[in-house]
Design a protein around this motif. Structure first.
Motif: not given
Length: 458
Positions: A35-45, A91-96, A99-100, A168-171
């Motif tokens: 849900p936070f990734l959707q907000i951060d990246w404005n993802m609606h797909s 895990s670390l690569l995912s966190a960094f 954007r998009n 920051f939340a999803w990362r």
């Protein structure tokens, strides 16, 4: 002669199954992160939702198959250590992720999935080979308790991190998975090797020392003899170890049973709940998904509590009985909301969510732990690594398919209809157990193998 380092039994069982924490954490963490990734990246797909979520399972398919080869070549213990290192990096690569970076994050999660797949194939083997037959259900079931605790841990972390800014939340949610992976790596360094792996590599004295860590000397000596007898027979039929021979050779009965149970566990739809419960609640109630993170915690608590129920009853009931009972309950929990919504108008939308909780309860003390108990104990020694890897791969194929298509299915039909479809699959899984899965409770791994060979030759 190499001397095996003496470590307590509790240490062996704790760190031998600790990989389940990683397995569970990464199953659950995307539930809160999405849900936070959707907000951060404005993802609606719906496509990218399914792709990012299911990419880990896609990697796990190949991780399971890779583990099947590695565990027989370098041993269960070393595969656990190697998997933990991959998990830390992933895990670390995912966190960094940039954007998009839809493709980047999907590919990194494929890499992370290699670790999860290797762990899911290796831990059941290791635990079953380190436990006496009379308590194998309960002790091997610790693996699932770890998975459940890892899932709950990810949900709790997601819940408390929801107040951070979205990026920051999803990362942070994804990056924190490196912590349990580091614990597993350090803990695995002192684990003893699997006795059956040691016997297959002619390290008999080491195998004897390992078995004496977990059971009385007389029983350990008898088990060493049984393992050697089975090894001598299998050494005379090396062709049976080929992957292409597993489903047609003398072990096909056991391989079909073990792989079938592993595949059905995921095609029954459980991860539609664990991956998407905030979105499911949002669609049912109209509330934003990011405000529904208490529901994953509730599901996680149910999962943990039901895993404790399994530990209490694991060696009191037959494996088949629990699978049939659990599969029937799961199927009805998925089908009844569709029936109720068809028969009555203006039904409270939370009725579906309540039935999902009932489903998780049944799943948590039957199919969830028993799948990995059976995968750990049903395969013959000569093909155990490859067969367990194949079962893990089929399990992750199901997880990948459910994770990818669930958003697409709910975009084109009601959630109740989608879950009813999974309910029918649950009932098909019950039929499979009735007709294809032998009872393994209370039998040594060698006894199961001998009986499976007789059945395949009928």
């Amino acid at each position: 002669m190499n001397t095996v380092k003496k470590v307590p039994r509790k240490y062996i069982y704790f760190f031998g199954s600790f990989g389940g924490i990683l397995f569970g954490y990464d199953i659950g963490v995307m539930t809160g992160a999405l849900p936070f990734l959707q907000i951060d990246w404005n993802m609606h797909s719906a496509f990218w939702e399914g792709c990012i979520t299911s990419s880990l399972m896609f990697g796990a398919i190949f991780g399971g198959m890779l583990a099947g080869h590695l565990t027989d070549k370098i041993g269960r213990k070393r595969v656990l250590s190697f998997s933990a290192l991959i998990f830390i990096a992933g895990s670390l690569l995912s966190a960094f992720a940039p954007r998009n970076g839809y493709i980047y994050l999907s590919l990194v999660r494929v890499f992370l999935g290699l670790s999860v797949g290797m762990i899911s194939a290796t831990v059941p083997n290791y635990m079953s080979e380190m436990t006496p037959a009379k308590s194998r259900g309960r002790l091997s079931g610790i693996n699932f308790t770890m998975i459940a605790l890892g899932t709950l841990l990810s949900y709790v972390i997601d819940y408390f991190l929801q107040y951070l800014p979205a990026t920051f939340a999803w990362r942070t949610m994804l990056g924190m998975a490196a912590v349990p992976a580091l614990i597993l790596f350090l803990g695995s360094l002192n684990l003893p090797g699997s006795p059956r792996y040691l016997v297959r590599n002619d390290r008999i004295d080491e195998a004897r020392q390992v078995l004496q860590l977990v059971q009385p000397c007389a029983q350990a000596e008898k088990e060493i003899q049984d393992i050697q007898n089975i090894k001598n027979v299998e050494d005379q039929s090396k062709d049976q170890q080929k992957l292409s021979k597993m489903f047609t050779g003398k072990y096909r009965y056991l391989v079909i049973a073990g792989v079938g149970v592993a595949a059905f566990q995921q095609f029954m739809g459980v991860n539609a709940i664990f991956y998407y419960i905030p979105l499911i609640v949002a669609k049912a109630t109209g509330h934003a998904a990011a405000s529904n993170l208490m529901w994953p915690v509730i599901e996680g608590l149910i999962l943990v509590l039901s895993s404790f129920i399994f530990l209490a009853i694991a060696d009191k009931f037959n494996r088949r009985t629990l699978l049939i009972f659990g599969g029937t309950g799961m199927g009805l929990a998925f089908i009844l909301p569709a029936v109720i919504n068809t028969m009555f108008s203006h039904v409270n939308p939370l009725i579906t969510i309540i039935f999902l909780c009932i489903y998780v309860g049944f799943y948590g003390f039957t199919w969830a732990p028993l799948t990995w108990v059976i995968v750990g104990e049903i395969f013959p020694l000569a093909i155990r690594g490859k067969a367990a890897g194949t079962a893990s791969a089929f399990n992750w194929v199901g997880a990948f398919a459910v994770g990818l298509i669930f958003p697409l299915m709910t975009a084109s039909m009601s959630q109740e209809t989608v879950f009813a479809i999974f309910g029918v699959i649950c009932l098909l899984a019950v039929a499979f157990v009735i007709f294809k899965v032998p009872e393994t409770k209370g039998h040594t791994l060698e006894e199961i193998e001998r009986r499976g060979v007789r059945e395949s030759q009928k």
